[in-house]
Structure formats: C-alpha cells, structure tokens
Motif scaffolding. Structure first.
Motif, mmCIF file in Angstrom:
data_model
loop_
_atom_site.group_PDB
_atom_site.id
_atom_site.type_symbol
_atom_site.label_atom_id
_atom_site.label_comp_id
_atom_site.label_asym_id
_atom_site.label_seq_id
_atom_site.Cartn_x
_atom_site.Cartn_y
_atom_site.Cartn_z
ATOM 1 N N PRO A 1 -38.322 -7.175 33.232
ATOM 2 C CA PRO A 1 -39.103 -8.606 32.881
ATOM 3 C C PRO A 1 -40.425 -8.864 33.788
ATOM 4 O O PRO A 1 -41.043 -9.480 33.395
ATOM 5 C CB PRO A 1 -38.289 -9.590 32.833
ATOM 6 C CG PRO A 1 -36.870 -8.934 33.535
ATOM 7 C CD PRO A 1 -36.900 -7.299 33.406
ATOM 8 N N GLN A 2 -40.228 -8.190 35.044
ATOM 9 C CA GLN A 2 -41.224 -8.637 36.017
ATOM 10 C C GLN A 2 -42.339 -7.683 35.938
ATOM 11 O O GLN A 2 -43.497 -8.013 36.757
ATOM 12 C CB GLN A 2 -40.651 -8.775 37.450
ATOM 13 C CG GLN A 2 -39.479 -9.619 37.817
ATOM 14 C CD GLN A 2 -38.072 -9.157 37.330
ATOM 15 O OE1 GLN A 2 -37.909 -8.018 36.921
ATOM 16 N NE2 GLN A 2 -36.971 -10.112 37.240
ATOM 17 N N SER A 3 -42.448 -6.579 35.477
ATOM 18 C CA SER A 3 -43.515 -5.492 35.366
ATOM 19 C C SER A 3 -44.226 -5.704 34.245
ATOM 20 O O SER A 3 -43.804 -6.127 33.113
ATOM 21 C CB SER A 3 -43.003 -3.938 35.981
ATOM 22 O OG SER A 3 -42.036 -3.907 34.687
ATOM 23 N N VAL A 4 -45.502 -5.158 34.480
ATOM 24 C CA VAL A 4 -46.468 -4.930 33.259
ATOM 25 C C VAL A 4 -45.849 -3.970 32.242
ATOM 26 O O VAL A 4 -45.243 -2.918 32.816
ATOM 27 C CB VAL A 4 -47.810 -4.637 33.688
ATOM 28 C CG1 VAL A 4 -48.308 -5.879 34.688
ATOM 29 C CG2 VAL A 4 -47.790 -3.339 34.476
ATOM 30 N N CYS A 5 -46.359 -3.899 31.056
ATOM 31 C CA CYS A 5 -46.278 -2.904 30.038
ATOM 32 C C CYS A 5 -47.077 -1.778 30.018
ATOM 33 O O CYS A 5 -48.253 -1.998 30.493
ATOM 34 C CB CYS A 5 -46.131 -3.465 28.934
ATOM 35 S SG CYS A 5 -44.964 -4.753 28.274
ATOM 36 N N ASN A 6 -46.804 -0.563 29.477
ATOM 37 C CA ASN A 6 -47.754 0.481 29.397
ATOM 38 C C ASN A 6 -47.216 1.273 28.217
ATOM 39 O O ASN A 6 -46.730 0.640 27.580
ATOM 40 C CB ASN A 6 -47.801 1.087 30.620
ATOM 41 C CG ASN A 6 -46.822 2.214 30.903
ATOM 42 O OD1 ASN A 6 -45.847 2.357 30.234
ATOM 43 N ND2 ASN A 6 -46.655 2.477 32.314
ATOM 44 N N GLY A 7 -48.044 2.277 27.822
ATOM 45 C CA GLY A 7 -47.813 3.073 26.660
ATOM 46 C C GLY A 7 -46.268 3.613 26.670
ATOM 47 O O GLY A 7 -45.634 3.804 25.477
ATOM 48 N N GLY A 8 -45.581 3.579 27.838
ATOM 49 C CA GLY A 8 -44.148 4.214 27.602
ATOM 50 C C GLY A 8 -43.289 3.295 27.472
ATOM 51 O O GLY A 8 -41.946 3.431 27.477
ATOM 52 N N THR A 9 -43.479 1.930 27.893
ATOM 53 C CA THR A 9 -42.327 0.957 27.882
ATOM 54 C C THR A 9 -41.519 0.774 26.629
ATOM 55 O O THR A 9 -40.491 0.760 27.054
ATOM 56 C CB THR A 9 -43.370 -0.465 28.132
ATOM 57 O OG1 THR A 9 -44.047 -0.416 29.469
ATOM 58 C CG2 THR A 9 -42.190 -1.618 28.353
ATOM 59 N N PHE A 10 -42.026 1.198 25.525
ATOM 60 C CA PHE A 10 -41.255 0.880 24.374
ATOM 61 C C PHE A 10 -40.982 2.165 23.710
ATOM 62 O O PHE A 10 -40.436 2.083 22.523
ATOM 63 C CB PHE A 10 -42.157 -0.237 23.309
ATOM 64 C CG PHE A 10 -42.259 -1.412 23.973
ATOM 65 C CD1 PHE A 10 -41.285 -2.437 24.532
ATOM 66 C CD2 PHE A 10 -43.621 -1.768 24.382
ATOM 67 C CE1 PHE A 10 -41.645 -3.405 25.135
ATOM 68 C CE2 PHE A 10 -43.992 -3.132 24.935
ATOM 69 C CZ PHE A 10 -42.815 -3.850 25.283
ATOM 70 N N ARG A 11 -41.318 3.283 24.128
ATOM 71 C CA ARG A 11 -41.041 4.536 23.581
ATOM 72 C C ARG A 11 -39.515 4.731 23.213
ATOM 73 O O ARG A 11 -39.132 5.227 22.401
ATOM 74 C CB ARG A 11 -41.265 5.765 24.357
ATOM 75 C CG ARG A 11 -42.851 6.059 24.100
ATOM 76 C CD ARG A 11 -43.067 7.419 24.790
ATOM 77 N NE ARG A 11 -44.666 7.383 24.923
ATOM 78 C CZ ARG A 11 -45.305 7.374 26.045
ATOM 79 N NH1 ARG A 11 -44.303 7.546 27.225
ATOM 80 N NH2 ARG A 11 -46.501 7.138 26.340
#
Length: 106
Positions: A76-86
């Motif tokens: 919850p504290q970090s930003v999202c990127n392309g792999g976050t929801f893989r």
C-alpha cells in the motif's frame, strides 16, 4: 511492482476465503479469494445473475476492485508499475451481477 507483491503474498496465510452477502435489492454477492504463493485469485462466478435494476458492476470495475484489494494486501505504501497486478486473476461469469450482459445497467 511484481517482485514486491510476490514477496508480500508469500507472507500471507495461503488459504481460501469465502464471503456471501445479500444486498438490499435481494441480490447475493459471493466471492472466493484464494491466496497462493504466486497469485491472488478472486472468483466472483458464484454470484447471482444480473439485476434488472442498477445493482450490477461491470467486469472491468470488478477487476479494479480486486486490484485495490491486492494493492492493499501487498504494497500500500509504494507506487504501481506494470508488474504490480500481473499475479492477479479475477473470474466473473457473463450474465452475473459482476459481468452483466446488455442492456443491463453496469
């Protein structure tokens, strides 16, 4: 992204959670959430058929809700990127309250 989410998922209890909740409209939402070492599976296929009124949610909206769940569980504290929801898998059933068919409200 993905590495952090995988690392955090491995720390969670590896089990299956189930919830069933009747809405004011009488429609029943059913969700099965399975925490695996390398995936989070959200299964909404056992929910009731689509509502004739405004109490449906599109498949895409169901996916966004599952993404928020994964993000809050994993990082919850970090930003999202392309792999976050893989590692997220969301299952819905066509014609249900979580994937209504036209002309149903979404």
């Amino acid at each position: 992204g993905e590495a952090i989410a995988l690392q955090r998922l491995k720390l969670l209890p590896q089990q299956i959670f189930e919830i069933e909740e009747e809405q004011e409209s009488g429609i029943v939402y059913r969700a099965t959430i399975e925490v695996r070492p390398s995936a989070l599976v959200v299964d909404l296929t056992k929910s009731d058929d689509q509502d004739t009124g405004p109490f449906n949610l599109s498949h895409d909206s169901a996916v966004v809700c599952a993404m928020m769940l994964l993000k809050n569980l994993s990082s919850p504290q970090s930003v999202c990127n392309g792999g976050t929801f893989r590692l997220l898998e969301v299952r819905t059933r066509a014609g249900s309250v979580f994937n209504p068919s036209p002309p149903a409200a979404q």
